[in-house]
Design an enzyme around this catalytic site. Sequence first.
Site, PDB file in Angstrom:
ATOM      1  N   CYS A   1      -5.583   7.920   9.223  1.00  0.00           N
ATOM      2  CA  CYS A   1      -5.825   7.269  10.515  1.00  0.00           C
ATOM      3  C   CYS A   1      -5.685   8.260  11.662  1.00  0.00           C
ATOM      4  CB  CYS A   1      -4.819   6.130  10.716  1.00  0.00           C
ATOM      5  SG  CYS A   1      -5.164   4.705   9.694  1.00  0.00           S
TER       6      CYS A   1
ATOM      7  N   ARG B   1      -4.077  10.323   4.439  1.00  0.00           N
ATOM      8  CA  ARG B   1      -2.895  11.133   4.684  1.00  0.00           C
ATOM      9  C   ARG B   1      -2.074  11.350   3.401  1.00  0.00           C
ATOM     10  NH1 ARG B   1      -0.165  14.302   8.550  1.00  0.00           N
ATOM     11  NH2 ARG B   1       2.050  14.024   8.283  1.00  0.00           N
TER      12      ARG B   1
ATOM     13  N   LYS C   1       0.856  -1.212   0.000  1.00  0.00           N
ATOM     14  CA  LYS C   1       0.000   0.000   0.000  1.00  0.00           C
ATOM     15  C   LYS C   1       0.882   1.249   0.000  1.00  0.00           C
ATOM     16  CE  LYS C   1      -1.880   1.618   4.022  1.00  0.00           C
ATOM     17  NZ  LYS C   1      -1.524   3.031   4.259  1.00  0.00           N
ATOM     18  N   ASN C   2       1.811   1.304   0.935  1.00  0.00           N
ATOM     19  CA  ASN C   2       2.614   2.514   1.072  1.00  0.00           C
ATOM     20  C   ASN C   2       3.711   2.601   0.011  1.00  0.00           C
ATOM     21  OD1 ASN C   2       0.997   3.179   3.180  1.00  0.00           O
ATOM     22  ND2 ASN C   2       2.438   2.566   4.792  1.00  0.00           N
TER      23      ASN C   2
ATOM     24  N   ASP D   1       3.972   0.507  12.259  1.00  0.00           N
ATOM     25  CA  ASP D   1       2.770  -0.085  11.659  1.00  0.00           C
ATOM     26  C   ASP D   1       2.550  -1.538  12.092  1.00  0.00           C
ATOM     27  OD1 ASP D   1       2.237   2.283  10.409  1.00  0.00           O
ATOM     28  OD2 ASP D   1       3.057   1.698   8.463  1.00  0.00           O
TER      29      ASP D   1
HETATM   30  N1  EPU Z   1       5.465  14.738  11.461  1.00  0.00           N
HETATM   31  C1  EPU Z   1       5.471  16.042  11.895  1.00  0.00           C
HETATM   32  N2  EPU Z   1       5.559  17.017  10.951  1.00  0.00           N
HETATM   33  C2  EPU Z   1       5.610  16.761   9.617  1.00  0.00           C
HETATM   34  C3  EPU Z   1       5.607  15.423   9.188  1.00  0.00           C
HETATM   35  C4  EPU Z   1       5.522  14.426  10.138  1.00  0.00           C
HETATM   36  O1  EPU Z   1       5.411  16.317  13.090  1.00  0.00           O
HETATM   37  O2  EPU Z   1       5.670  17.707   8.816  1.00  0.00           O
HETATM   38  C5  EPU Z   1       5.332  13.662  12.465  1.00  0.00           C
HETATM   39  C6  EPU Z   1       3.971  12.990  12.336  1.00  0.00           C
HETATM   40  O3  EPU Z   1       2.979  13.700  13.034  1.00  0.00           O
HETATM   41  C7  EPU Z   1       4.238  11.622  12.905  1.00  0.00           C
HETATM   42  C8  EPU Z   1       5.697  11.353  12.560  1.00  0.00           C
HETATM   43  O4  EPU Z   1       6.256  12.629  12.208  1.00  0.00           O
HETATM   44  O5  EPU Z   1       4.078  11.671  14.284  1.00  0.00           O
HETATM   45  C9  EPU Z   1       5.904  10.392  11.410  1.00  0.00           C
HETATM   46  O6  EPU Z   1       5.288  10.890  10.244  1.00  0.00           O
HETATM   47  P1  EPU Z   1       5.751  10.510   8.778  1.00  0.00           P
HETATM   48  O7  EPU Z   1       5.679  11.711   7.931  1.00  0.00           O
HETATM   49  O8  EPU Z   1       7.056   9.774   8.840  1.00  0.00           O
HETATM   50  O9  EPU Z   1       4.669   9.440   8.360  1.00  0.00           O
HETATM   51  P2  EPU Z   1       3.552   9.541   7.241  1.00  0.00           P
HETATM   52  O10 EPU Z   1       4.146   9.893   5.933  1.00  0.00           O
HETATM   53  O11 EPU Z   1       2.430  10.340   7.745  1.00  0.00           O
HETATM   54  C10 EPU Z   1       3.861   7.026   6.596  1.00  0.00           C
HETATM   55  C11 EPU Z   1       2.943   5.852   6.384  1.00  0.00           C
HETATM   56  C12 EPU Z   1       2.379   5.393   7.713  1.00  0.00           C
HETATM   57  C13 EPU Z   1       3.536   4.998   8.609  1.00  0.00           C
HETATM   58  C14 EPU Z   1       4.522   6.174   8.746  1.00  0.00           C
HETATM   59  C15 EPU Z   1       5.763   5.815   9.551  1.00  0.00           C
HETATM   60  C16 EPU Z   1       2.071   6.214   4.175  1.00  0.00           C
HETATM   61  C17 EPU Z   1       0.909   6.567   3.325  1.00  0.00           C
HETATM   62  N3  EPU Z   1       1.875   6.253   5.493  1.00  0.00           N
HETATM   63  O12 EPU Z   1       3.069   8.032   7.194  1.00  0.00           O
HETATM   64  O13 EPU Z   1       1.564   4.263   7.446  1.00  0.00           O
HETATM   65  O14 EPU Z   1       3.041   4.669   9.892  1.00  0.00           O
HETATM   66  O15 EPU Z   1       4.943   6.614   7.439  1.00  0.00           O
HETATM   67  O16 EPU Z   1       6.425   4.753   8.990  1.00  0.00           O
HETATM   68  O17 EPU Z   1       3.135   5.884   3.668  1.00  0.00           O
HETATM   69  C18 EPU Z   1      -0.251   2.793   7.718  1.00  0.00           C
HETATM   70  O18 EPU Z   1       0.091   2.251   6.656  1.00  0.00           O
HETATM   71  O19 EPU Z   1      -1.142   2.306   8.473  1.00  0.00           O
HETATM   72  C19 EPU Z   1       0.406   4.049   8.131  1.00  0.00           C
HETATM   73  C20 EPU Z   1      -0.068   4.822   9.091  1.00  0.00           C
END
Ligand code: EPU
Length: 445
Positions: A116, A92, A22-23, A319
């Site tokens: 989520c 997201r 998915k990601n 995850d």
């Molecule tokens: N964060 C900030 N500021 C930002 C960006 C992120 O504070 O500008 C914080 C977020 O609030 C969070 C942390 O940094 O607490 C991690 O965020 P990140 O940007 O790394 O994650 P994401 O891109 O929102 C992706 C996956 C998630 C997975 C995370 C960590 C996708 C679509 N989503 O999320 O997947 O948990 O990386 O590996 O790729 C899932 O598949 O169920 C899922 C939640």
Amino acid sequence: MRRIFCEGPNVLRGHFTPQGSKNGVLPLLAASIIFDSVIKINNVPYIEDIKTMISILQNLGISCKFVNNSIIVDSRDIKSFEIDWELASKMRASFDLLGSLVFRCSKAVVPFPGGCLIGNRKVDMHLWITKQLGFDVQIESGNVVVNDFDENHVNEEIKFWIPSVGATKNATFLGMFVSNSTNKTVIFHNVAIEPEITYLWDFLIQNGANIYYDEEKRVLKIGPSKLVHSSVITVDNIPDRIEAGTYAIAACATRGNIWIEDNFDKKYSVKNMLSKLWEVLKEIGVDISCLHDGIEVKIVKPLSSFEISTDVYPGFPTDLQPQMVSLALSVDGVSVVRENLFDDRFVYVGELLRLGADINVVGNKVATVYGGKNLKGAPVRATDIRGGAAILIACLMSEGQSVVSDVYQIERGYESIVEKMSKLGARVFEEDQKPLTKSGQEILR
Ligand code: EPU
């Protein structure tokens, strides 16, 4: 609203083929916007988040079709750079289109994202990086509006304060735009190196991007690129390490065994991408055999309690944190699970308590799990994708019937979960299938 009925306890046994990631496919879809070619992405799961992303792209006037587990994208006639608010609020990753829209259209209007409910999930660093790269960024009516690139205001060397997955995707496309516009190299430090990200870079490099990355140092360098023009560019999506990990953990929690098919490239094999999970499972007593075409997960002795702490890749994946809490419920003794990435990722614990779980969460950061207690089936609700998977695992372990509602949360990330679990011997049923027992029928009424 659809529900899943589960008659427990169950033991999962058998052969499992992971879906496409998915990601992994989401950044490839974002990348498809920047090419003047048709992009065909193979090995794509048919799940809710992907359907939403397809709708977002179609809404921008991009031709995007799902055909037999492949997506075919043709963005040559893209008509808009404004993402629809309602669609964006469902996920997201809608925000990850900001960079590729700017690359393609020199501007973007992207609503604050949904997804989520596992914490604040700010986008402050995305916005900061965009400004550092010389763009004007405004917030208007809940949208982030990116516009007016000024090459005199480009910071060519940027350090992330957290290695954010989403911000790394946006920085990649914005960096490519800036480098092409200024002929300079842009350098990012402390970037995310999750396999879904390095695979995006590999794909871009193969197709003309001037990208260099060093995983150990977490450095990304982007120079001026000449992207390839071809009638069709084809890319095979990597396997879904989180889905594979979920089923491996479910097999352990139900004291079963599972063979996970694994024949992708070495770096992007499930064996390699989940090495931290295999390490932890071996430590607690699970028999793990990593062979060239698969991974065998077997229970041969009692399992011991454990302590884990989530971290960015290659650390223990956040995850898989909820699923590990369900595994901890099956193990005698006290286990401790720490969440370090998200500030509210234990929401699902409330549902596990309905099954009779004994878990204490302190400060939304640490869950202490008192394992080995009998769980009893109950009506429960899927709270988010991974929390939902953890709840379903706990239902498999519980005695009697459970009914899981808000199943769409699970279906956002897991393809055909009922069918796949049934094939592994679980007694799980969709809403329209008949539950087995009297007690189930009582719950139904
Ligand atoms: N964060 C900030 N500021 C930002 C960006 C992120 O504070 O500008 C914080 C977020 O609030 C969070 C942390 O940094 O607490 C991690 O965020 P990140 O940007 O790394 O994650 P994401 O891109 O929102 C992706 C996956 C998630 C997975 C995370 C960590 C996708 C679509 N989503 O999320 O997947 O948990 O990386 O590996 O790729 C899932 O598949 O169920 C899922 C939640």
